[in-house]
Design a protein around this motif. Sequence first.
Motif, PDB file in Angstrom:
ATOM      1  N   CYS A  29      43.492  52.248  37.777  1.00  0.00           N
ATOM      2  CA  CYS A  29      44.014  53.295  38.652  1.00  0.00           C
ATOM      3  C   CYS A  29      44.150  52.769  40.074  1.00  0.00           C
ATOM      4  O   CYS A  29      43.362  51.952  40.525  1.00  0.00           O
ATOM      5  CB  CYS A  29      43.078  54.503  38.650  1.00  0.00           C
ATOM      6  N   ARG A  30      45.145  53.259  40.789  1.00  0.00           N
ATOM      7  CA  ARG A  30      45.350  52.852  42.177  1.00  0.00           C
ATOM      8  C   ARG A  30      44.468  53.652  43.125  1.00  0.00           C
ATOM      9  O   ARG A  30      44.081  53.170  44.169  1.00  0.00           O
ATOM     10  CB  ARG A  30      46.806  53.070  42.571  1.00  0.00           C
ATOM     11  N   CYS A  31      44.232  54.910  42.772  1.00  0.00           N
ATOM     12  CA  CYS A  31      43.518  55.812  43.675  1.00  0.00           C
ATOM     13  C   CYS A  31      42.036  55.877  43.321  1.00  0.00           C
ATOM     14  O   CYS A  31      41.671  56.302  42.235  1.00  0.00           O
ATOM     15  CB  CYS A  31      44.118  57.210  43.602  1.00  0.00           C
ATOM     16  N   ILE A  32      41.222  55.479  44.285  1.00  0.00           N
ATOM     17  CA  ILE A  32      39.776  55.601  44.117  1.00  0.00           C
ATOM     18  C   ILE A  32      39.311  56.879  44.783  1.00  0.00           C
ATOM     19  O   ILE A  32      38.556  57.657  44.225  1.00  0.00           O
ATOM     20  CB  ILE A  32      39.058  54.371  44.714  1.00  0.00           C
ATOM     21  N   LYS A  33      39.792  57.099  46.007  1.00  0.00           N
ATOM     22  CA  LYS A  33      39.499  58.333  46.733  1.00  0.00           C
ATOM     23  C   LYS A  33      40.803  59.074  46.978  1.00  0.00           C
ATOM     24  O   LYS A  33      41.852  58.453  47.114  1.00  0.00           O
ATOM     25  CB  LYS A  33      38.840  58.022  48.086  1.00  0.00           C
ATOM     26  N   THR A  34      40.730  60.409  47.038  1.00  0.00           N
ATOM     27  CA  THR A  34      41.934  61.203  47.304  1.00  0.00           C
ATOM     28  C   THR A  34      41.723  62.097  48.516  1.00  0.00           C
ATOM     29  O   THR A  34      40.594  62.466  48.848  1.00  0.00           O
ATOM     30  CB  THR A  34      42.311  62.072  46.089  1.00  0.00           C
ATOM     31  N   GLU A  35      42.821  62.422  49.141  1.00  0.00           N
ATOM     32  CA  GLU A  35      42.817  63.275  50.334  1.00  0.00           C
ATOM     33  C   GLU A  35      43.257  64.684  49.947  1.00  0.00           C
ATOM     34  O   GLU A  35      44.293  64.857  49.315  1.00  0.00           O
ATOM     35  CB  GLU A  35      43.779  62.699  51.369  1.00  0.00           C
ATOM     36  N   SER A  36      42.470  65.683  50.327  1.00  0.00           N
ATOM     37  CA  SER A  36      42.840  67.061  50.006  1.00  0.00           C
ATOM     38  C   SER A  36      43.207  67.852  51.264  1.00  0.00           C
ATOM     39  O   SER A  36      43.754  68.949  51.151  1.00  0.00           O
ATOM     40  CB  SER A  36      41.707  67.760  49.248  1.00  0.00           C
ATOM     41  N   ARG A  37      42.916  67.298  52.463  1.00  0.00           N
ATOM     42  CA  ARG A  37      43.298  67.994  53.706  1.00  0.00           C
ATOM     43  C   ARG A  37      44.814  68.065  53.822  1.00  0.00           C
ATOM     44  O   ARG A  37      45.523  67.186  53.354  1.00  0.00           O
ATOM     45  CB  ARG A  37      42.775  67.238  54.931  1.00  0.00           C
ATOM     46  N   ARG A  38      45.310  69.076  54.502  1.00  0.00           N
ATOM     47  CA  ARG A  38      46.751  69.232  54.716  1.00  0.00           C
ATOM     48  C   ARG A  38      47.241  68.167  55.693  1.00  0.00           C
ATOM     49  O   ARG A  38      46.827  68.151  56.847  1.00  0.00           O
ATOM     50  CB  ARG A  38      47.070  70.602  55.282  1.00  0.00           C
ATOM     51  N   ILE A  39      48.119  67.278  55.216  1.00  0.00           N
ATOM     52  CA  ILE A  39      48.701  66.251  56.085  1.00  0.00           C
ATOM     53  C   ILE A  39      50.216  66.200  55.889  1.00  0.00           C
ATOM     54  O   ILE A  39      50.856  65.188  56.145  1.00  0.00           O
ATOM     55  CB  ILE A  39      48.083  64.858  55.819  1.00  0.00           C
TER      56      ILE A  39
ATOM     57  N   PRO B  64      45.608  65.725  43.437  1.00  0.00           N
ATOM     58  CA  PRO B  64      46.583  66.509  42.673  1.00  0.00           C
ATOM     59  C   PRO B  64      46.145  67.949  42.412  1.00  0.00           C
ATOM     60  O   PRO B  64      46.962  68.782  42.030  1.00  0.00           O
ATOM     61  CB  PRO B  64      46.748  65.738  41.369  1.00  0.00           C
ATOM     62  N   THR B  65      44.877  68.278  42.657  1.00  0.00           N
ATOM     63  CA  THR B  65      44.409  69.643  42.435  1.00  0.00           C
ATOM     64  C   THR B  65      44.467  70.499  43.699  1.00  0.00           C
ATOM     65  O   THR B  65      44.275  71.712  43.622  1.00  0.00           O
ATOM     66  CB  THR B  65      42.967  69.653  41.888  1.00  0.00           C
ATOM     67  N   ALA B  66      44.739  69.898  44.852  1.00  0.00           N
ATOM     68  CA  ALA B  66      44.829  70.655  46.102  1.00  0.00           C
ATOM     69  C   ALA B  66      46.082  71.536  46.068  1.00  0.00           C
ATOM     70  O   ALA B  66      47.156  71.079  45.673  1.00  0.00           O
ATOM     71  CB  ALA B  66      44.883  69.707  47.289  1.00  0.00           C
ATOM     72  N   PRO B  67      45.967  72.803  46.468  1.00  0.00           N
ATOM     73  CA  PRO B  67      47.118  73.721  46.395  1.00  0.00           C
ATOM     74  C   PRO B  67      48.351  73.209  47.137  1.00  0.00           C
ATOM     75  O   PRO B  67      49.468  73.332  46.633  1.00  0.00           O
ATOM     76  CB  PRO B  67      46.577  75.008  47.020  1.00  0.00           C
ATOM     77  N   TRP B  68      48.181  72.644  48.323  1.00  0.00           N
ATOM     78  CA  TRP B  68      49.346  72.187  49.084  1.00  0.00           C
ATOM     79  C   TRP B  68      50.005  70.983  48.415  1.00  0.00           C
ATOM     80  O   TRP B  68      51.217  70.824  48.476  1.00  0.00           O
ATOM     81  CB  TRP B  68      48.979  71.882  50.540  1.00  0.00           C
ATOM     82  N   VAL B  69      49.212  70.145  47.735  1.00  0.00           N
ATOM     83  CA  VAL B  69      49.768  68.994  47.017  1.00  0.00           C
ATOM     84  C   VAL B  69      50.555  69.483  45.805  1.00  0.00           C
ATOM     85  O   VAL B  69      51.619  68.944  45.492  1.00  0.00           O
ATOM     86  CB  VAL B  69      48.655  68.003  46.609  1.00  0.00           C
ATOM     87  N   LYS B  70      50.067  70.508  45.138  1.00  0.00           N
ATOM     88  CA  LYS B  70      50.796  71.082  43.999  1.00  0.00           C
ATOM     89  C   LYS B  70      52.177  71.576  44.427  1.00  0.00           C
ATOM     90  O   LYS B  70      53.157  71.394  43.709  1.00  0.00           O
ATOM     91  CB  LYS B  70      49.996  72.230  43.363  1.00  0.00           C
ATOM     92  N   LYS B  71      52.251  72.172  45.625  1.00  0.00           N
ATOM     93  CA  LYS B  71      53.547  72.636  46.133  1.00  0.00           C
ATOM     94  C   LYS B  71      54.480  71.457  46.416  1.00  0.00           C
ATOM     95  O   LYS B  71      55.676  71.539  46.148  1.00  0.00           O
ATOM     96  CB  LYS B  71      53.349  73.477  47.394  1.00  0.00           C
TER      97      LYS B  71
END
Length: 98
Positions: free
Chosen positions: A34-44, A80-87
Amino acid sequence: MNYKIFSVFVIAAVAFVTITEGMSLRGLGVDLRCRCIKTESRRIGKLIESVELYPPSPHCKDTEIIATLKETKQEICLDPTAPWVKKVIEKILANKAP
Protein backbone atom coordinates in the motif's frame (compact mmCIF):
# COMPACT_ATOMS: atom_id res chain seq x y z
CA MET A 1 29.80 -33.28 -2.83
CA ASN A 2 27.83 -32.83 -6.08
CA TYR A 3 24.61 -32.59 -4.09
CA LYS A 4 25.97 -29.65 -2.06
CA ILE A 5 27.10 -27.81 -5.17
CA PHE A 6 23.74 -28.42 -6.84
CA SER A 7 21.89 -27.18 -3.72
CA VAL A 8 23.94 -23.99 -3.58
CA PHE A 9 23.33 -23.40 -7.29
CA VAL A 10 19.55 -23.87 -6.91
CA ILE A 11 19.40 -21.51 -3.91
CA ALA A 12 21.43 -18.87 -5.75
CA ALA A 13 19.23 -19.18 -8.86
CA VAL A 14 16.02 -18.84 -6.83
CA ALA A 15 17.41 -15.79 -5.01
CA PHE A 16 18.45 -14.20 -8.32
CA VAL A 17 15.03 -14.78 -9.92
CA THR A 18 13.25 -13.43 -6.83
CA ILE A 19 15.34 -10.26 -6.73
CA THR A 20 15.12 -9.53 -10.45
CA GLU A 21 11.37 -10.19 -10.55
CA GLY A 22 10.81 -7.75 -7.70
CA MET A 23 12.98 -5.16 -9.43
CA SER A 24 11.16 -5.57 -12.73
CA LEU A 25 7.76 -5.07 -11.09
CA ARG A 26 9.01 -1.94 -9.33
CA GLY A 27 10.39 -0.63 -12.64
CA LEU A 28 6.97 -1.04 -14.24
CA GLY A 29 5.40 1.18 -11.61
CA VAL A 30 3.78 -1.68 -9.71
CA ASP A 31 3.85 -1.14 -5.97
CA LEU A 32 4.20 -4.28 -3.93
CA ARG A 33 2.48 -2.71 -0.92
CA CYS A 34 0.00 0.00 0.00
CA ARG A 35 1.13 3.56 -0.68
CA CYS A 36 -0.75 5.13 2.22
CA ILE A 37 0.45 4.48 5.73
CA LYS A 38 -1.25 7.47 7.33
CA THR A 39 -4.31 9.32 6.03
CA GLU A 40 -5.56 12.86 6.43
CA SER A 41 -9.17 13.42 7.47
CA ARG A 42 -9.06 17.21 8.06
CA ARG A 43 -10.72 19.38 5.41
CA ILE A 44 -8.01 20.51 2.97
CA GLY A 45 -10.16 20.78 -0.15
CA LYS A 46 -9.01 24.29 -1.11
CA LEU A 47 -5.35 23.24 -1.02
CA ILE A 48 -5.79 20.32 -3.44
CA GLU A 49 -4.65 20.55 -7.04
CA SER A 50 -5.48 17.00 -8.14
CA VAL A 51 -6.74 13.71 -6.74
CA GLU A 52 -5.94 10.15 -7.80
CA LEU A 53 -8.08 7.20 -6.81
CA TYR A 54 -6.49 3.75 -6.52
CA PRO A 55 -8.93 0.85 -6.09
CA PRO A 56 -8.01 -2.24 -4.05
CA SER A 57 -5.49 -4.53 -5.74
CA PRO A 58 -3.66 -7.79 -5.04
CA HIS A 59 -0.92 -5.73 -3.37
CA CYS A 60 -3.19 -3.52 -1.26
CA LYS A 61 -6.66 -4.34 0.01
CA ASP A 62 -7.51 -0.68 0.68
CA THR A 63 -8.91 1.98 -1.61
CA GLU A 64 -6.29 4.71 -1.64
CA ILE A 65 -6.97 8.36 -2.41
CA ILE A 66 -3.89 10.49 -2.98
CA ALA A 67 -4.18 14.25 -3.30
CA THR A 68 -1.49 16.55 -4.68
CA LEU A 69 -1.34 19.96 -3.03
CA LYS A 70 -1.35 23.13 -5.16
CA GLU A 71 1.61 25.06 -3.81
CA THR A 72 4.02 22.41 -2.53
CA LYS A 73 3.10 19.56 -4.93
CA GLN A 74 3.24 17.33 -1.86
CA GLU A 75 1.20 14.13 -2.06
CA ILE A 76 -1.13 13.39 0.85
CA CYS A 77 -3.22 10.30 1.44
CA LEU A 78 -6.83 11.11 2.22
CA ASP A 79 -9.06 9.15 4.57
CA PRO A 80 -11.68 7.45 2.35
CA THR A 81 -14.14 7.35 5.26
CA ALA A 82 -14.11 11.12 5.90
CA PRO A 83 -17.40 12.71 4.74
CA TRP A 84 -15.71 15.49 2.74
CA VAL A 85 -13.45 12.95 0.98
CA LYS A 86 -16.51 10.88 0.04
CA LYS A 87 -17.97 13.97 -1.64
CA VAL A 88 -14.73 14.50 -3.56
CA ILE A 89 -14.84 10.88 -4.75
CA GLU A 90 -18.49 11.27 -5.85
CA LYS A 91 -17.57 14.34 -7.91
CA ILE A 92 -14.64 12.52 -9.54
CA LEU A 93 -16.80 9.52 -10.42
CA ALA A 94 -19.61 11.76 -11.71
CA ASN A 95 -17.18 13.56 -14.03
CA LYS A 96 -15.91 10.24 -15.41
CA ALA A 97 -19.38 8.86 -16.09
CA PRO A 98 -20.34 8.83 -19.81
